[in-house]
Design a protein around this motif. Structure first.
Motif, PDB file in Angstrom:
ATOM      1  N   PHE A 103       0.840  -1.199   0.000  1.00  0.00           N
ATOM      2  CA  PHE A 103       0.000   0.000   0.000  1.00  0.00           C
ATOM      3  C   PHE A 103       0.873   1.245   0.000  1.00  0.00           C
ATOM      4  O   PHE A 103       1.790   1.368   0.807  1.00  0.00           O
ATOM      5  CB  PHE A 103      -0.916  -0.002   1.226  1.00  0.00           C
ATOM      6  N   CYS A 104       0.551   2.194  -0.895  1.00  0.00           N
ATOM      7  CA  CYS A 104       1.397   3.381  -1.044  1.00  0.00           C
ATOM      8  C   CYS A 104       0.575   4.650  -1.240  1.00  0.00           C
ATOM      9  O   CYS A 104      -0.548   4.609  -1.731  1.00  0.00           O
ATOM     10  CB  CYS A 104       2.313   3.229  -2.261  1.00  0.00           C
ATOM     11  N   LYS A 105       1.176   5.759  -0.841  1.00  0.00           N
ATOM     12  CA  LYS A 105       0.701   7.092  -1.178  1.00  0.00           C
ATOM     13  C   LYS A 105       1.766   7.664  -2.106  1.00  0.00           C
ATOM     14  O   LYS A 105       2.948   7.648  -1.767  1.00  0.00           O
ATOM     15  CB  LYS A 105       0.593   7.966   0.061  1.00  0.00           C
ATOM     16  N   LEU A 153       5.224  18.946  -1.675  1.00  0.00           N
ATOM     17  CA  LEU A 153       4.441  17.733  -1.899  1.00  0.00           C
ATOM     18  C   LEU A 153       3.001  18.136  -2.165  1.00  0.00           C
ATOM     19  O   LEU A 153       2.442  18.958  -1.439  1.00  0.00           O
ATOM     20  CB  LEU A 153       4.491  16.830  -0.664  1.00  0.00           C
ATOM     21  N   VAL A 154       2.404  17.548  -3.201  1.00  0.00           N
ATOM     22  CA  VAL A 154       1.021  17.882  -3.531  1.00  0.00           C
ATOM     23  C   VAL A 154       0.187  16.629  -3.679  1.00  0.00           C
ATOM     24  O   VAL A 154       0.671  15.585  -4.081  1.00  0.00           O
ATOM     25  CB  VAL A 154       0.923  18.728  -4.821  1.00  0.00           C
ATOM     26  N   GLU A 155      -1.072  16.755  -3.336  1.00  0.00           N
ATOM     27  CA  GLU A 155      -2.139  15.806  -3.603  1.00  0.00           C
ATOM     28  C   GLU A 155      -1.718  14.332  -3.687  1.00  0.00           C
ATOM     29  O   GLU A 155      -1.396  13.824  -4.745  1.00  0.00           O
ATOM     30  CB  GLU A 155      -2.789  16.203  -4.931  1.00  0.00           C
ATOM     31  N   PRO A 156      -1.747  13.627  -2.577  1.00  0.00           N
ATOM     32  CA  PRO A 156      -1.357  12.217  -2.626  1.00  0.00           C
ATOM     33  C   PRO A 156      -2.384  11.349  -3.356  1.00  0.00           C
ATOM     34  O   PRO A 156      -3.579  11.583  -3.279  1.00  0.00           O
ATOM     35  CB  PRO A 156      -1.266  11.812  -1.157  1.00  0.00           C
ATOM     36  N   MET A 157      -1.870  10.397  -4.078  1.00  0.00           N
ATOM     37  CA  MET A 157      -2.699   9.406  -4.771  1.00  0.00           C
ATOM     38  C   MET A 157      -2.451   8.069  -4.081  1.00  0.00           C
ATOM     39  O   MET A 157      -1.298   7.665  -3.919  1.00  0.00           O
ATOM     40  CB  MET A 157      -2.287   9.328  -6.250  1.00  0.00           C
ATOM     41  N   TYR A 158      -3.512   7.401  -3.650  1.00  0.00           N
ATOM     42  CA  TYR A 158      -3.384   6.109  -2.981  1.00  0.00           C
ATOM     43  C   TYR A 158      -3.372   5.009  -4.038  1.00  0.00           C
ATOM     44  O   TYR A 158      -4.260   4.960  -4.893  1.00  0.00           O
ATOM     45  CB  TYR A 158      -4.535   5.892  -2.001  1.00  0.00           C
ATOM     46  N   VAL A 159      -2.363   4.142  -3.983  1.00  0.00           N
ATOM     47  CA  VAL A 159      -2.234   3.063  -4.962  1.00  0.00           C
ATOM     48  C   VAL A 159      -1.887   1.760  -4.255  1.00  0.00           C
ATOM     49  O   VAL A 159      -1.291   1.760  -3.181  1.00  0.00           O
ATOM     50  CB  VAL A 159      -1.165   3.375  -6.040  1.00  0.00           C
ATOM     51  N   THR A 160      -2.260   0.669  -4.879  1.00  0.00           N
ATOM     52  CA  THR A 160      -1.899  -0.656  -4.398  1.00  0.00           C
ATOM     53  C   THR A 160      -0.922  -1.245  -5.385  1.00  0.00           C
ATOM     54  O   THR A 160      -1.206  -1.308  -6.581  1.00  0.00           O
ATOM     55  CB  THR A 160      -3.140  -1.562  -4.289  1.00  0.00           C
ATOM     56  N   ARG A 161       0.201  -1.664  -4.894  1.00  0.00           N
ATOM     57  CA  ARG A 161       1.218  -2.280  -5.744  1.00  0.00           C
ATOM     58  C   ARG A 161       0.785  -3.715  -6.033  1.00  0.00           C
ATOM     59  O   ARG A 161       0.466  -4.468  -5.128  1.00  0.00           O
ATOM     60  CB  ARG A 161       2.569  -2.258  -5.026  1.00  0.00           C
ATOM     61  N   GLY A 163       2.706  -5.756  -8.166  1.00  0.00           N
ATOM     62  CA  GLY A 163       3.909  -6.332  -8.766  1.00  0.00           C
ATOM     63  C   GLY A 163       5.069  -5.471  -8.316  1.00  0.00           C
ATOM     64  O   GLY A 163       5.068  -4.960  -7.206  1.00  0.00           O
ATOM     65  N   ASN A 164       6.003  -5.267  -9.194  1.00  0.00           N
ATOM     66  CA  ASN A 164       7.141  -4.410  -8.855  1.00  0.00           C
ATOM     67  C   ASN A 164       6.882  -2.943  -9.165  1.00  0.00           C
ATOM     68  O   ASN A 164       7.602  -2.082  -8.694  1.00  0.00           O
ATOM     69  CB  ASN A 164       8.392  -4.871  -9.596  1.00  0.00           C
ATOM     70  N   ASP A 165       5.847  -2.670  -9.970  1.00  0.00           N
ATOM     71  CA  ASP A 165       5.603  -1.309 -10.423  1.00  0.00           C
ATOM     72  C   ASP A 165       4.445  -0.669  -9.676  1.00  0.00           C
ATOM     73  O   ASP A 165       3.532  -1.341  -9.198  1.00  0.00           O
ATOM     74  CB  ASP A 165       5.300  -1.298 -11.921  1.00  0.00           C
ATOM     75  N   ILE A 166       4.477   0.651  -9.657  1.00  0.00           N
ATOM     76  CA  ILE A 166       3.408   1.451  -9.076  1.00  0.00           C
ATOM     77  C   ILE A 166       2.740   2.195 -10.226  1.00  0.00           C
ATOM     78  O   ILE A 166       3.426   2.676 -11.123  1.00  0.00           O
ATOM     79  CB  ILE A 166       3.972   2.457  -8.054  1.00  0.00           C
ATOM     80  N   PRO A 167       1.415   2.317 -10.218  1.00  0.00           N
ATOM     81  CA  PRO A 167       0.745   3.083 -11.284  1.00  0.00           C
ATOM     82  C   PRO A 167       1.290   4.513 -11.349  1.00  0.00           C
ATOM     83  O   PRO A 167       1.707   5.084 -10.347  1.00  0.00           O
ATOM     84  CB  PRO A 167      -0.719   3.084 -10.862  1.00  0.00           C
ATOM     85  N   VAL A 179       7.200   8.459  -3.162  1.00  0.00           N
ATOM     86  CA  VAL A 179       6.386   7.321  -2.754  1.00  0.00           C
ATOM     87  C   VAL A 179       6.557   7.088  -1.260  1.00  0.00           C
ATOM     88  O   VAL A 179       7.675   7.025  -0.756  1.00  0.00           O
ATOM     89  CB  VAL A 179       6.784   6.051  -3.540  1.00  0.00           C
ATOM     90  N   GLU A 180       5.423   6.984  -0.579  1.00  0.00           N
ATOM     91  CA  GLU A 180       5.409   6.669   0.847  1.00  0.00           C
ATOM     92  C   GLU A 180       4.625   5.379   1.031  1.00  0.00           C
ATOM     93  O   GLU A 180       3.458   5.292   0.656  1.00  0.00           O
ATOM     94  CB  GLU A 180       4.754   7.796   1.637  1.00  0.00           C
TER      95      GLU A 180
END
Length: 189
Positions: A103-105, A153-161, A163-167, A179-180
């Motif tokens: 899980f990433c921001k 830092l602006v507007e975080p986007m929440y993403v789920t990894r 694989g090895n890549d992040i959207p 990436v956090e």
């Protein structure tokens, strides 16, 4: 070295708020403070445990003046930050370093002048009193080479990894991102 980055709320000058209070000033006195991002305070500690302990010591101030507390632990990732909660979970062996990546921001990074007002004047009220701070963003920050100062830092986007890549970050047109990694509960909050 483990790095800590505290990102201030929009309506406060974080560096001023921390250093104007005796307890916070004493807790930070032994560290070389930097400004990795606009309205932030960054420093290096000797270990992940020391970073989490410092954040615990500063908790009263973080709740009131900071939007984010991030930790960069090179043994977990060379380029990505950990949220405070995830850093504590890794320290306590509740989450393994490999499990901490799902899980990433993702924050966009904008130049400080990107949020100039309508008259073309830059809004630097968030940096009042923070002059003289060194700019060093560390992993994924793009800071340090920019003579205009730290990026924000602006507007975080929440993403789920998955694989090895992040959207790709698509909330704004930015050249760089930060990436956090966060806990599942922070992701769903």
């Amino acid at each position: 070295m483990t790095r800590v980055c505290l990102v201030g709320s929009d309506d406060v000058n974080l560096r001023y708020e921390l250093l104007s209070r005796e307890t916070a000033r004493d807790a930070l006195a032994t560290y070389d403070l930097r400004e990795p991002f606009e309205n932030s305070v960054g420093l290096e500690t000797v270990s992940l445990g020391a970073a989490v302990a410092l954040l615990n010591d500063l908790n009263w101030y973080l709740v009131r003046f900071a939007d984010e507390a991030m930790v960069h632990e090179p043994s977990v990732s060379e380029t990505e930050w950990l949220s405070r909660d995830l850093a504590a979970a890794v320290r306590d062996d509740a989450v393994g370093p490999d499990e901490a990546a799902r899980f990433c921001k993702v924050y966009g990074l904008e130049a400080a002048d990107a949020h100039a007002d309508a008259d073309g004047e830059s809004d630097d009220s968030a940096n009042d009193g923070a002059t003289g701070a060194e700019h060093d963003g560390g992993p994924g920050s793009g800071v340090g080479a920019d003579p205009a100062g730290p990026k924000r830092l602006v507007e975080p986007m929440y993403v789920t990894r998955t694989g090895n890549d992040i959207p790709d970050y698509d909330l704004r047109d930015v050249e760089e991102t930060v990436v956090e990694r966060v806990t599942e509960s922070e992701f769903g909050a």
